[in-house]
Write an enzyme that holds these catalytic residues in place. Structure first.
Site, short mmCIF file in Angstrom:
data_model
loop_
_atom_site.label_atom_id
_atom_site.label_comp_id
_atom_site.label_asym_id
_atom_site.label_seq_id
_atom_site.Cartn_x
_atom_site.Cartn_y
_atom_site.Cartn_z
N ASN A 118 7.18 15.19 -29.30
CA ASN A 118 8.29 15.58 -30.17
C ASN A 118 9.65 15.11 -29.63
O ASN A 118 10.47 14.59 -30.39
CB ASN A 118 8.30 17.11 -30.35
CG ASN A 118 7.04 17.59 -31.04
OD1 ASN A 118 6.26 16.77 -31.53
ND2 ASN A 118 6.83 18.89 -31.07
N THR A 163 41.43 -4.45 -64.66
CA THR A 163 41.11 -3.03 -64.63
C THR A 163 40.32 -2.82 -65.92
O THR A 163 40.60 -3.47 -66.94
CB THR A 163 42.36 -2.12 -64.61
OG1 THR A 163 43.10 -2.34 -65.81
CG2 THR A 163 43.27 -2.42 -63.42
N HIS A 164 39.32 -1.95 -65.87
CA HIS A 164 38.41 -1.74 -67.01
C HIS A 164 37.73 -3.04 -67.45
O HIS A 164 37.37 -3.20 -68.61
CB HIS A 164 39.14 -1.14 -68.23
CG HIS A 164 40.03 0.01 -67.90
ND1 HIS A 164 39.61 1.32 -67.95
CD2 HIS A 164 41.33 0.05 -67.48
CE1 HIS A 164 40.61 2.12 -67.60
NE2 HIS A 164 41.66 1.37 -67.30
N SER A 285 15.23 -22.11 -63.24
CA SER A 285 14.32 -21.37 -64.10
C SER A 285 13.04 -22.18 -64.24
O SER A 285 13.06 -23.41 -64.20
CB SER A 285 14.98 -21.17 -65.46
OG SER A 285 14.01 -21.04 -66.47
N LYS A 291 19.22 -24.12 -66.34
CA LYS A 291 19.67 -22.90 -65.67
C LYS A 291 19.82 -22.99 -64.17
O LYS A 291 19.07 -23.67 -63.50
CB LYS A 291 18.72 -21.74 -66.01
CG LYS A 291 18.77 -21.45 -67.46
CD LYS A 291 18.66 -20.02 -67.85
CE LYS A 291 19.35 -19.01 -67.00
NZ LYS A 291 18.65 -17.75 -67.12
N GLU A 298 21.89 -11.11 -57.25
CA GLU A 298 21.08 -10.19 -58.07
C GLU A 298 20.13 -9.37 -57.19
O GLU A 298 19.94 -8.17 -57.39
CB GLU A 298 20.26 -10.98 -59.09
CG GLU A 298 21.09 -11.51 -60.24
CD GLU A 298 20.26 -12.36 -61.20
OE1 GLU A 298 20.18 -11.99 -62.36
OE2 GLU A 298 19.68 -13.37 -60.76
N1 ARG Z 1 3.98 10.14 -35.02
C1 ARG Z 1 4.75 11.31 -34.89
C2 ARG Z 1 6.07 11.17 -35.67
O1 ARG Z 1 6.36 10.10 -36.06
C3 ARG Z 1 5.08 11.56 -33.46
C4 ARG Z 1 5.30 13.01 -33.08
C5 ARG Z 1 4.05 13.76 -33.24
N2 ARG Z 1 4.16 15.10 -32.77
C6 ARG Z 1 3.28 16.01 -33.08
N3 ARG Z 1 3.45 17.18 -32.59
N4 ARG Z 1 2.30 15.77 -33.90
O2 ARG Z 1 6.77 12.08 -35.92
#
Ligand code: ARG
Length: 470
Positions: A118, A163-164, A285, A291, A298
């Site tokens: 995490n 403008t506009h 085109s 063209k 775009e």
């Molecule tokens: N692949 C996960 C993500 O992108 C990584 C973290 C995963 N953590 C867990 N507790 N499952 O967020």
């Protein structure tokens, strides 16, 4: 990215699980197909973490050396195309750890001490984005330079200002282009501000609550070039504001590009014919031989919607998430990667368009500003200088324009007698004051389109963009 499917590998998580994942769920769950893009940053973060563990006495320095060498081996393998994670690796973090274990054996199992995926993923993402912001800034600068070169070349080329989307007052082409240089500068400033908030280290927040392992968060932060550490571990692992504000800043870049793209599309049409597209950036085109299509602007205009869409998607992704980490966050990556690649390639394409993809048709532009009523305000201003209140002058000129339109003539076709019938204070000098170049030259207020003011702006940007030293 294609991923090797290797069956029979044990799942990367703990022994609490008896059965393997349903293959469809394994595919659904895995992020390795896209988060492999974070490999370099994952390796950088792990090297810093390993050295920090040694410095804090959690592992020995020899072990840290071994871990670092193993991680660098993976980097080399990846450079040679030999690092091929499989779906069972789930994500880049597990893929690296598993490879390290197969390279080094038991010592590799110490790497994840005091760390969670995490805080790891949040760290990787911040490191990755910091690099991309620096690259984007270079692209933004390149685009400013391309606009500047064109602006400098066309200081005295006039363009009807609108403008506009109705002709309003003539302006210098340079003035018009510098407006975009200003917008892009604000975009650059925004990225700089976002970068400062990206550049904070979440590493060491662990899963959500910090860790009992005696770590040194400042050490890893410093090693990785972060300016500071995040103060709250829950916030550290569950903050994706930085992804969203980056996407918001990118949305504005795209909005700016899209506005200019729209102008180029209009200007290159036969109706306007203010610019000619060169063969370098226009396409033909398949059916209509005459063209020449403005595909580049775009596409930029079209791609803008994707970036705006990601902004909405990311905001919606976080809105109902309880603290702290939730798997929903895995959805941030494809969006963020797409925002970066879309914004970067759009900027590059627009730079090329202005560098070698279009020419302003000077004759046509000059003809345009000479054949309209965009000097009407100047007659009113002339009368104001002769002591007539503005609103009265405005009415008088309005009446004249109406008369001219009925007769199919322009203001400059009126004789002195006809002018004087409107106001006896009008003199011979009015005629020359109505010439488009004079009209433009007269807008002397600060930030206005007069040639002297625009030359000042050009000078400012010439120095700022490094074309000239102070
Ligand atoms: N692949 C996960 C993500 O992108 C990584 C973290 C995963 N953590 C867990 N507790 N499952 O967020």
């Amino acid at each position: 990215m294609s991923v090797d499917l290797k069956d029979g590998l044990p799942e990367p998580w703990s022994d609490r699980f008896d059965q393997g994942l349903n293959p469809a769920i394994e595919r659904f769950n895995a992020s390795i197909g896209f988060d492999i893009a974070l490999l370099q940053e994952d390796l950088d973060g792990s090297v810093a973490h390993a050295n920090m563990l040694a410095k804090c006495g959690v592992i020995s320095f020899e072990e840290a050396k071994e871990l670092e060498a193993g991680l660098e081996t993976i980097r080399t393998e990846a450079a040679k195309g030999l690092f091929k994670p499989c779906l069972a690796d789930e994500d880049v973090h597990f893929a690296v750890e598993r490879r390290l274990i197969s390279l080094l054996g038991p010592v590799a199992k110490k790497l994840h001490t005091g760390r969670s995926r995490n805080d790891q993923v949040a760290t990787d993402l911040r490191l990755w984005l910091r690099r991309r912001i620096d690259e984007l800034d270079l692209e933004l600068e390149r685009f400013q330079k391309a606009l500047f070169v064109k602006a400098e070349h066309h200081l005295y080329t006039l363009l009807p200002g609108y403008t506009h989307l109705q002709r309003a007052q003539p302006i210098s082409v340079a003035h018009h282009l510098i407006a975009y240089i200003e917008m892009i500068q604000r975009d650059r400033n925004r990225f700089t501000e976002v970068r400062a908030r990206v550049n904070i280290s979440p590493l060491g927040a662990a899963a959500l609550a910090g860790t009992s392992v005696p770590i040194d968060r400042h050490y890893t932060a410093k090693t990785l070039g972060f300016a500071d550490i995040s103060a709250n571990s829950l916030d550290a692992v569950s903050d994706r504001d930085f992804v969203i504000e980056f996407t918001s800043a990118s949305s504005l870049v795209m909005a700016h590009l899209s506005r200019l793209a729209e102008e180029v599309i209009l200007w290159s049409s036969e109706e306007f014919a203010f610019v000619k597209l060169t063969d370098r950036c226009a396409t033909g085109s398949s059916l209509m031989p005459q063209k020449k299509n403005p595909d580049v602007p775009e596409l930029v205009r079209g791609k803008t919607g994707r970036v705006f869409g990601h902004l909405q998607g990311l905001l919606t992704m976080i809105k109902g998430l309880p603290l702290a980490y939730n798997k929903d966050f895995q959805e941030d990556k494809e969006a963020l990667f797409d925002v970066v690649i879309t914004t970067k390639t759009s900027l590059e394409a627009m730079s090329i368009l202005f560098e070698e993809g279009l020419h302003f048709s000077e004759e046509r532009l000059m003809g345009a500003v000479e054949s309209d009523f965009s000097n009407s305000t100047d007659v009113a201003d002339y009368l104001v200088k002769k002591g007539i209140p503005f609103r009265e002058a405005y009415q008088l000129v309005g009446g004249l324009v109406k008369e001219c339109l009925e007769k199919g003539i322009l203001l400059r076709d009126l004789s002195l007698q006809q002018w004087q019938a409107v106001s006896s204070s009008i003199e011979e000098d009015l005629h020359e004051k109505l010439a488009p170049k004079m009209v433009v030259a007269s807008r002397m207020s600060e930030g206005g389109t007069s040639f002297t003011r625009v030359e000042q702006q050009l000078k400012h940007w010439r120095i700022r963009l490094g074309f000239e030293s102070k």
